[in-house]
Design an enzyme around this catalytic site. Structure first.
Site, mmCIF file in Angstrom:
data_model
loop_
_atom_site.group_PDB
_atom_site.id
_atom_site.type_symbol
_atom_site.label_atom_id
_atom_site.label_comp_id
_atom_site.label_asym_id
_atom_site.label_seq_id
_atom_site.Cartn_x
_atom_site.Cartn_y
_atom_site.Cartn_z
ATOM 1 N N GLY A 1 0.678 -1.265 0.079
ATOM 2 C CA GLY A 1 -0.107 0.074 0.050
ATOM 3 C C GLY A 1 0.800 1.259 -0.107
ATOM 4 C CG HIS A 2 3.499 1.959 2.710
ATOM 5 N ND1 HIS A 2 2.376 2.941 3.068
ATOM 6 C CD2 HIS A 2 3.418 1.021 3.457
ATOM 7 C CE1 HIS A 2 2.278 2.209 4.219
ATOM 8 N NE2 HIS A 2 2.720 1.243 4.406
ATOM 9 C CE LYS B 1 7.531 1.349 6.316
ATOM 10 N NZ LYS B 1 7.907 0.127 5.724
ATOM 11 C CG ASP C 1 7.263 -3.432 9.591
ATOM 12 O OD1 ASP C 1 6.268 -4.268 9.400
ATOM 13 O OD2 ASP C 1 7.179 -2.306 8.715
ATOM 14 C CG HIS D 1 0.503 2.138 8.596
ATOM 15 N ND1 HIS D 1 1.599 2.140 9.231
ATOM 16 C CD2 HIS D 1 0.977 1.166 7.228
ATOM 17 C CE1 HIS D 1 2.536 1.464 8.721
ATOM 18 N NE2 HIS D 1 2.087 0.894 7.542
#
Length: 318
Positions: free
Chosen positions: A56-57, A105, A110, A216
């Protein structure tokens, strides 16, 4: 909101197939894994570079695979951390015996999953180092700061350096230097919609903006009335400069990052004002990057990243 997709459950898989097909001269997909790898990896004698995170990035992170950049990118589901076994496969695919640097990140999932993958790699005899990026100043506590668009500058600088022969420990030290020399902050004008939910992440009135939203769709630090671009640029940049403690005579790189639905016209209007402010303060812009580098699906808005340069960073920043 309307989406050009097939099945929401298959968006990541189909996206990865599309990326691999469109850029088959540069990258390949590991069969059965959400991992894209530089076509000529592993490269003998070179430290491997792996990054990744939720999808989505785009273009982050697969769009930064290639010469002087990443060797592999791992894609989780939309806004969801990739699993440790996926990360391990990426590590194994790019290790040439010189070790692998993981660029992560600062999101709890993550960090946890990359840590687990590093432990699994160690069990297989692969050396790894990690840098956790925390450039988003919208979060007050420095240890909790999110990794946002500044991550791309770590890719670029460390990617160039390892091509020129830095070893794993040197690459990790350089990555930490880059991370510690930059700050970012964003503003959003409208939210994004995760395909699986079909609902916006938050809501804003037509005359509202949100300062400090995360990639997000996390809430920002302050909601305000919409202002002209110059006023928004000045407010964001002043906050970033204060945190970074830049002063007259310093050199900097500036990244104006679109969040997914902001025209380049508007991003360049923002950059124009940013360079004007920096020039007035006798801060020299040695590198300017304007465009979409780390998006949030179709979120409207942008972020500013300021990187304070020295002779080492200037050497490796293309």
């Amino acid at each position: 909101m309307k989406k050009l997709i097939n099945d929401p459950d298959h968006v990541v898989d189909e996206m990865l197939d599309g990326i691999a097909a469109a850029h088959a001269d540069v990258i390949r997909r590991l069969p059965g894994w959400n991992v894209l790898v530089r076509k000529d990896a592993p490269m003998i004698g070179k430290v491997g570079l792996v990054s990744g995170g939720g999808s989505g990035h785009e273009p982050a992170h697969a769009g930064f695979i290639g010469e002087n950049m990443l060797d592999a990118a791992v894609a989780g589901e939309v806004f969801t951390s990739p699993a440790p076994d996926q990360i391990l496969e990426a590590i194994k695919a790019v290790d040439s015996g010189n070790g692998v640097l993981l660029i992560v990140k600062n999101y709890s999932g993550d960090v946890m999953n990359f840590d687990m993958a590093a432990e699994m790699a160690a069990a297989e005899g692969i050396d790894t180092e990690q840098v956790v990026i925390k450039d988003d100043i919208a979060v007050e506590n420095e240890e909790d700061r999110r990794g946002v668009a500044g991550t791309v500058l770590v890719h670029k600088i460390v990617g160039t350096a390892v091509e020129e022969g830095l070893n794993l420990q040197e690459a990790a030290e350089l990555a930490h230097q880059v991370s510690g020399s930059m700050k970012s902050m964003g503003v959003s004008l409208q939210p994004s919609t995760v395909p699986a939910s079909g609902k916006p992440g938050f809501s804003l009135a037509e005359d509202e903006i949100e300062l400090g939203t995360g990639i997000h769709g996390e809430p920002g630090m302050e909601r305000k009335k919409l202002k002209p671009a110059d006023a928004i640029t000045e407010e964001l940049l002043e906050k970033v400069m204060a945190e970074l403690e830049v002063s007259s005579g310093d050199e900097a790189a500036v990244l104006v990052n679109g969040q997914g639905a902001t025209p380049l016209m508007e991003l360049y209007i923002m950059y124009r004002k940013a360079e004007e402010i920096l020039t007035e303060k006798n801060i020299s812009v040695k590198k300017a990057m304007v465009g979409e580098y780390m998006t949030s699906l179709e979120m409207a808005g942008c972020s500013f990243t300021l990187l304070k340069l020295d002779s080492t960073l200037n050497k490796y920043l293309p």
